[in-house]
Each structure stands twice: as C-alpha cells, then as structure tokens.
Write an enzyme that holds these catalytic residues in place. Structure first.
Site, mmCIF file in Angstrom:
data_model
loop_
_atom_site.group_PDB
_atom_site.id
_atom_site.type_symbol
_atom_site.label_atom_id
_atom_site.label_comp_id
_atom_site.label_asym_id
_atom_site.label_seq_id
_atom_site.Cartn_x
_atom_site.Cartn_y
_atom_site.Cartn_z
ATOM 1 N N CYS A 293 -30.371 22.006 0.469
ATOM 2 C CA CYS A 293 -31.459 22.112 1.455
ATOM 3 C C CYS A 293 -31.220 21.150 2.628
ATOM 4 O O CYS A 293 -31.329 19.923 2.466
ATOM 5 C CB CYS A 293 -32.780 21.810 0.763
ATOM 6 S SG CYS A 293 -34.185 21.601 1.870
ATOM 7 N N CYS B 153 -34.170 18.912 3.526
ATOM 8 C CA CYS B 153 -34.344 17.892 2.483
ATOM 9 C C CYS B 153 -33.418 16.706 2.749
ATOM 10 O O CYS B 153 -33.815 15.546 2.617
ATOM 11 C CB CYS B 153 -34.036 18.468 1.105
ATOM 12 S SG CYS B 153 -35.126 19.814 0.583
#
Length: 110
Positions: free
Chosen positions: A33, A36
């Site tokens: 991600c 993230c």
C-alpha cells in the site's frame, strides 16, 4: 518503523489493543500500500510524541484478516483509535491534512 510502534496481529489484538489501559491507535496497513508507506513516518512521529499517553500499533491486514473484518476495515490505510476497548474514532485514507486529523483524533481521545 520506530521502536515506539509495535506490530500486533489477530492473536494478540485483544491483549494489546482491547485490554490496554491507555488509548491505542491502530494502523491497519499492508506492505504493498503506497499511501500506507507514505504515512508511516507520521505514525512513527505520533508514537514518539504521545509516548506514555497513547499506544501506537500496526496490523498487517494481509497476515491478519480477522481483526480488520471485525472492525469493517474496507480500505487502507485505516487508523482507528481504541479507547476502553472500543473504537473511539477512525481516519480512512491519507488526505493532505492527515497529520492534523490524526492529532485531533488522538487529542479527543485523551
């Protein structure tokens, strides 16, 4: 990752998050991600800033699927502040003002 941030999984989620004496900010994330990874340093910074007041943990949703499902995590990054064993507030995504949003979330839970 900062030494102030610990990894948790489904097996220790209850002990580390739900039974914590202090509020816990859980960062639901995955290694693939991009957003993230982008907010990772911010999560580390907040863990240092609120050390002793708020526990900050990360949960990899690829390796641990029960806890995200239990709290309706449908997109990442999702950060949930738990207080007294219950979700207190949630931040989904990584908008430009995420630092201010997370500080406000944490401060409201203290």
């Amino acid at each position: 990752m900062s030494d102030q941030v610990q990894q948790v999984g489904d097996s220790d989620f209850e002990a580390q998050v739900l039974k914590s004496d202090t509020p816990v900010l859980v960062d639901f994330w995955a290694p693939w991600c991009g957003p993230c990874k982008m907010i990772g340093p911010l999560v580390d910074e907040l863990a240092g800033s609120y050390a002793g007041k708020v526990k900050v943990v990360k949960l990899n949703i690829d390796d641990n699927q029960t806890s995200p499902r239990n709290y309706a995590v449908r997109g990442i990054p999702t950060l949930i502040l738990f207080k007294d064993g219950k979700p207190f507030g949630t931040q989904i995504g990584a908008p430009g003002d995420i630092k201010q949003r997370l500080v406000k979330l944490i401060e409201s839970g203290l």
